[in-house]
Design a protein around this motif. Structure first.
Motif, short mmCIF file in Angstrom:
data_model
loop_
_atom_site.label_atom_id
_atom_site.label_comp_id
_atom_site.label_asym_id
_atom_site.label_seq_id
_atom_site.Cartn_x
_atom_site.Cartn_y
_atom_site.Cartn_z
N ARG A 198 -62.13 -73.55 -20.65
CA ARG A 198 -61.76 -72.55 -19.65
C ARG A 198 -63.02 -72.05 -18.96
O ARG A 198 -64.06 -71.84 -19.59
N ARG A 199 -62.91 -71.86 -17.67
CA ARG A 199 -64.07 -71.41 -16.90
C ARG A 199 -63.60 -70.59 -15.70
O ARG A 199 -62.43 -70.63 -15.31
N GLY A 200 -64.51 -69.81 -15.14
CA GLY A 200 -64.25 -69.05 -13.93
C GLY A 200 -64.00 -67.57 -14.17
O GLY A 200 -63.23 -67.20 -15.05
N LEU A 201 -64.68 -66.74 -13.39
CA LEU A 201 -64.44 -65.30 -13.38
C LEU A 201 -64.05 -64.89 -11.96
O LEU A 201 -64.60 -65.43 -10.98
N PRO A 202 -63.13 -63.94 -11.82
CA PRO A 202 -62.68 -63.54 -10.48
C PRO A 202 -63.74 -62.74 -9.73
O PRO A 202 -64.27 -61.77 -10.26
N ILE A 203 -64.05 -63.16 -8.51
CA ILE A 203 -64.96 -62.39 -7.67
C ILE A 203 -64.28 -61.08 -7.29
O ILE A 203 -63.14 -61.07 -6.86
N GLY A 204 -64.97 -59.98 -7.46
CA GLY A 204 -64.40 -58.69 -7.12
C GLY A 204 -64.24 -57.77 -8.31
O GLY A 204 -64.16 -56.55 -8.15
N ASN A 205 -64.15 -58.34 -9.52
CA ASN A 205 -64.05 -57.52 -10.73
C ASN A 205 -65.37 -56.83 -11.05
O ASN A 205 -66.44 -57.44 -10.95
N GLN A 206 -65.31 -55.59 -11.48
CA GLN A 206 -66.50 -54.90 -11.99
C GLN A 206 -67.09 -55.67 -13.18
O GLN A 206 -68.31 -55.82 -13.29
N THR A 207 -66.22 -56.16 -14.04
CA THR A 207 -66.70 -56.90 -15.21
C THR A 207 -67.33 -58.22 -14.82
O THR A 207 -68.30 -58.66 -15.45
N SER A 208 -66.82 -58.87 -13.79
CA SER A 208 -67.37 -60.16 -13.37
C SER A 208 -68.81 -60.00 -12.90
O SER A 208 -69.67 -60.83 -13.21
N GLN A 209 -69.09 -58.95 -12.15
CA GLN A 209 -70.46 -58.71 -11.69
C GLN A 209 -71.39 -58.48 -12.86
O GLN A 209 -72.53 -58.98 -12.89
N PHE A 210 -70.91 -57.72 -13.85
CA PHE A 210 -71.75 -57.45 -15.02
C PHE A 210 -71.95 -58.72 -15.85
O PHE A 210 -73.08 -59.04 -16.26
N PHE A 211 -70.87 -59.45 -16.12
CA PHE A 211 -70.97 -60.67 -16.92
C PHE A 211 -71.81 -61.73 -16.21
O PHE A 211 -72.44 -62.57 -16.87
N ARG A 218 -63.94 -67.76 0.40
CA ARG A 218 -64.05 -67.36 -1.00
C ARG A 218 -62.72 -66.78 -1.46
O ARG A 218 -62.05 -66.08 -0.69
N GLN A 219 -62.36 -67.07 -2.70
CA GLN A 219 -61.15 -66.51 -3.27
C GLN A 219 -61.47 -65.18 -3.94
O GLN A 219 -62.36 -65.10 -4.77
N ILE A 220 -60.74 -64.14 -3.58
CA ILE A 220 -60.92 -62.81 -4.14
C ILE A 220 -59.70 -62.47 -4.98
O ILE A 220 -58.56 -62.70 -4.56
N PHE A 251 -56.30 -63.37 -2.83
CA PHE A 251 -56.33 -63.68 -1.39
C PHE A 251 -57.67 -64.32 -1.06
O PHE A 251 -58.59 -64.35 -1.88
N TRP A 252 -57.78 -64.86 0.13
CA TRP A 252 -59.00 -65.55 0.56
C TRP A 252 -59.65 -64.80 1.70
O TRP A 252 -58.97 -64.22 2.55
N ILE A 253 -60.97 -64.80 1.72
CA ILE A 253 -61.73 -64.32 2.87
C ILE A 253 -62.55 -65.49 3.40
O ILE A 253 -62.86 -66.43 2.66
N THR A 254 -62.90 -65.42 4.66
CA THR A 254 -63.63 -66.54 5.28
C THR A 254 -64.98 -66.12 5.85
O THR A 254 -65.67 -66.95 6.45
N ASP A 255 -65.36 -64.86 5.69
CA ASP A 255 -66.59 -64.35 6.27
C ASP A 255 -67.51 -63.85 5.15
O ASP A 255 -67.14 -62.92 4.43
N PRO A 256 -68.70 -64.46 4.94
CA PRO A 256 -69.32 -65.49 5.78
C PRO A 256 -68.90 -66.92 5.43
O PRO A 256 -69.20 -67.83 6.18
N LYS A 257 -68.23 -67.11 4.29
CA LYS A 257 -67.76 -68.44 3.92
C LYS A 257 -66.46 -68.26 3.14
O LYS A 257 -66.17 -67.19 2.61
#
Length: 382
Positions: A194-207, A73-75, A65-71
């Motif tokens: 291939r590129r891109g990590l999903p915003i919101g994953n615990q692993t994404s923040q660590f990686f 972003r795809q979550i 899904f997408w959020i718009t606050d503050p800009k």
């Protein structure tokens, strides 16, 4: 440092999975998928442990899904079962990478955090004339999988753990477009990697910290500014010579190109500390720290939305109180006594059934527990 092996028994142990389930459920126990998993916790963990040990575990699909606050972003939200595995993996890898990280990376690390980064930056604004503020353009969508795998392999030699990390990275949902060409690319290179990590994953923040640790090491060993700090993909370099900082910016761009990343041109430049610099939603000046204007505007908008939901009976007073107290805990970190009073003067709660105003009751409770005493906070303001 030596590569670390024999991590798989620790990662897949019952104690590890049980603690990971607890961490993944924190603050989310009322959600339907979390409640279902926890209702039969032991059978679910047994099945999950078995699939990890026999090599049949595969990540499921994401809810996007997408959020718009503050800009905008795809979550991407992973199923709870996968989030348990994410926590188990990061809890196993953290002791391996923490000695390799610097003390100037503040995001998603125990003992660091946003407030420590702001305190460090605030002090640096007081002791330096200039600051180079940089932002990586579309950071999470741009993280290159092959480069990330190589960075993990430099520290980890446990093949089962590497295989699981690769599974999670390669199962990432498609991210927003971030096509870019770098030296040596042909016409098709950006579409083959291939590129891109999903915003919101615990692993994404660590990686994300693993990936930009290369930048941290380069800045501290080669550039050596008066002070450097990074929070995810936002970072600051302080100094007293504007030309030196501009040269550092060019060298940083060269380093980032090797990671297939680019600086955001409009957000990466040198500022005069006396005129202030915006960082993590705050306006930092030599002797004060204020909420950035956009932060105040968003807060006012949220307060009004909560008032409308309260009037319609969609939101309880206790829920509003918890949200506002959390915001106050954050806002009181800076010089915000005046703006907090102005905001709550405009914030009125009217009960739908009786038409009564709850503003006085709400303001009284909020003002009874400020983080700092009023006189102390006013003394910090201009």
């Amino acid at each position: 440092m030596k590569r670390v092996g024999n991590l798989w028994p620790r990662l897949t142990s019952w104690e590890s999975l049980l603690e990971s389930a607890r961490l993944a459920a924190r603050g989310k126990r009322k959600r339907a998928d979390v409640a279902r998993f926890l209702h039969e916790l032991e059978p679910n963990l047994c099945r999950l442990q078995g699939s990890l040990l026999d090599g049949t575990y595969r990540p499921a699909g994401y809810r996007t899904f997408w959020i718009t606050d503050p800009k905008p972003r795809q979550i991407s939200a992973a199923p709870f079962r996968d989030r348990v595995v994410h926590h188990a993996l990061t809890r196993t890898l953290e002791p391996v990478f923490e000695p390799r990280f610097t003390d100037f990376s503040f995001a998603s690390r125990k003992g660091f955090g946003q407030h420590k980064a702001l305190a460090r930056a605030r002090q640096a604004c007081h002791t330096n004339r200039y600051v180079l503020k940089c932002d990586v353009r579309k950071y999470f969508p741009s993280i290159d999988h092959e480069i990330l795998h190589d960075l993990i392999r430099r520290a980890v030699k446990c093949q089962d753990t590497l295989r699981l990390a690769s599974l999670i990275v390669e199962a990432s949902s498609p991210q927003e477009e971030a096509t870019a060409y770098f030296a040596g690319d042909d016409l098709f290179t950006p579409f083959e990697r291939r590129r891109g990590l999903p915003i919101g994953n615990q692993t994404s923040q660590f990686f994300a910290n693993v990936y930009l640790n290369e930048l941290d090491q380069f800045v501290l060993r080669e550039l050596k500014p008066a002070l450097y700090l990074r929070y995810v993909d936002d970072f600051l370099l302080f100094g007293d010579d504007k030309r030196v900082l501009r040269d550092m910016r060019e060298r940083i761009q060269g380093l980032l190109s090797g990671l297939r990343l680019r600086l955001h041109e409009g957000k990466s430049r040198v500022y005069c500390c006396a005129e202030g610099v915006t960082f993590l939603g705050w306006r930092l000046l030599p002797h004060q720290m204020r909420l950035a204007r956009g932060n105040v505007v968003r807060t006012r908008r949220r307060l009004r939305q909560m008032a409308r939901e309260y009037h319609r009976g969609e939101l309880g007073f206790g829920d509003i109180q918890a949200r506002v107290q959390a915001w106050l805990g954050h806002a009181s970190f800076g010089d915000t006594w005046t703006i907090r009073n102005r905001l709550f003067e405009q914030f009125t709660l009217i009960e739908a059934e009786h038409g009564r105003s709850a503003r006085g009751r709400l303001e009284q409770q909020f003002k009874e527990r400020p983080r700092l005493e009023p006189k102390q906070e006013r003394a910090n303001e201009p």
